[in-house]
Design an enzyme around this catalytic site. Structure first.
Site, PDB file in Angstrom:
ATOM      1  N   GLY A  77       0.808  -1.211   0.000  1.00 44.01           N
ATOM      2  CA  GLY A  77       0.000   0.000   0.000  1.00 44.01           C
ATOM      3  C   GLY A  77       0.837   1.255   0.000  1.00 44.01           C
ATOM      4  O   GLY A  77       2.053   1.239  -0.222  1.00 44.01           O
ATOM      5  N   PHE A 134      -0.309   2.866   7.718  1.00 43.46           N
ATOM      6  CA  PHE A 134      -0.238   2.814   6.260  1.00 43.46           C
ATOM      7  C   PHE A 134       0.574   1.588   5.851  1.00 43.46           C
ATOM      8  O   PHE A 134       1.463   1.143   6.563  1.00 43.46           O
ATOM      9  CB  PHE A 134       0.332   4.106   5.656  1.00 43.46           C
ATOM     10  N   CYS A 135       0.237   1.014   4.702  1.00 49.25           N
ATOM     11  CA  CYS A 135       0.885  -0.182   4.154  1.00 49.25           C
ATOM     12  C   CYS A 135       1.029  -1.275   5.211  1.00 49.25           C
ATOM     13  O   CYS A 135       2.097  -1.830   5.426  1.00 49.25           O
ATOM     14  CB  CYS A 135       2.245   0.162   3.534  1.00 49.25           C
ATOM     15  N   ASP A 136      -0.078  -1.590   5.862  1.00 49.39           N
ATOM     16  CA  ASP A 136      -0.072  -2.580   6.931  1.00 49.39           C
ATOM     17  C   ASP A 136       0.199  -3.973   6.374  1.00 49.39           C
ATOM     18  O   ASP A 136      -0.258  -4.321   5.291  1.00 49.39           O
ATOM     19  CB  ASP A 136      -1.417  -2.561   7.653  1.00 49.39           C
ATOM     20  N   LYS A 183       3.525   0.750  14.697  1.00 51.73           N
ATOM     21  CA  LYS A 183       4.446   0.468  13.589  1.00 51.73           C
ATOM     22  C   LYS A 183       5.621   1.446  13.569  1.00 51.73           C
ATOM     23  O   LYS A 183       5.424   2.658  13.646  1.00 51.73           O
ATOM     24  CB  LYS A 183       3.680   0.559  12.268  1.00 51.73           C
TER      25      LYS A 183
END
Length: 167
Positions: A12, A68-70, A81
């Site tokens: 992502g 974001f971008c998990d 994160k």
């Protein structure tokens, strides 16, 4: 109003900015991506964990909802994160592939600004994704968790980043 770059490794949205460090490792292998991808992610996470531990930071690979971008190979400190990982495989020959393993570390970034830009981008493309700044943190903030045996907790500052990545 912000530049956008599409990467081949998938995943992502990953906003970029000051206070972030991108680490890329590349090598040739005879392994097949399907059988080795999880091992590559696990090894990259172990490398980052060991480096962070030298600063007294206890980090674990895990998914972090709202980041974001998990993904399941994020690196997290106290459930927030601090790094994301990605990889890209490309065939080099009939029997060999090239692996690019990548990590994006939040070292001393402006988390609110990154989250605001990520959410603005998602809104602009009419995505329903919404990120939370409380789902991410910086390595420079440390963990507040236990210090590894024989270690001492130190604050990570920009000069320490180079040493962290060289280990």
């Amino acid at each position: 109003g912000l530049p956008v770059q599409v990467r081949c490794s998938g995943g992502g949205l990953v906003p970029q900015g000051p206070g972030m460090v991108n680490l890329s490792l590349a090598w040739r292998t005879h392994a097949a991506m399907g059988s080795a991808a999880d091992a590559v992610y696990a090894a990259l996470c172990r490398l980052l964990q060991a480096s962070a531990a030298t600063f007294g930071i206890l980090a674990t690979p895990q998914a972090v909802s709202g980041s974001f971008c998990d993904g399941r190979y994020n690196l997290a400190v106290n459930g927030r994160k601090v790094a994301g990982t990605a990889q890209y495989w490309r065939r080099a020959s009939a029997s060999e592939q090239i692996v690019l393993a990548h990590a994006c570390l939040l070292v001393d970034a402006d988390l609110d600004t990154l989250t605001r830009h990520a959410n603005a981008f998602e809104a602009e493309i009419r995505s329903d994704r919404v990120y939370r700044s409380d789902a991410i943190t910086n390595l420079a903030r440390g963990s507040g968790g236990p210090v590894p045996a024989g270690g001492t907790r130190r604050r990570i500052t920009p000069p320490h980043v180079v040493r962290l990545l060289q280990q």
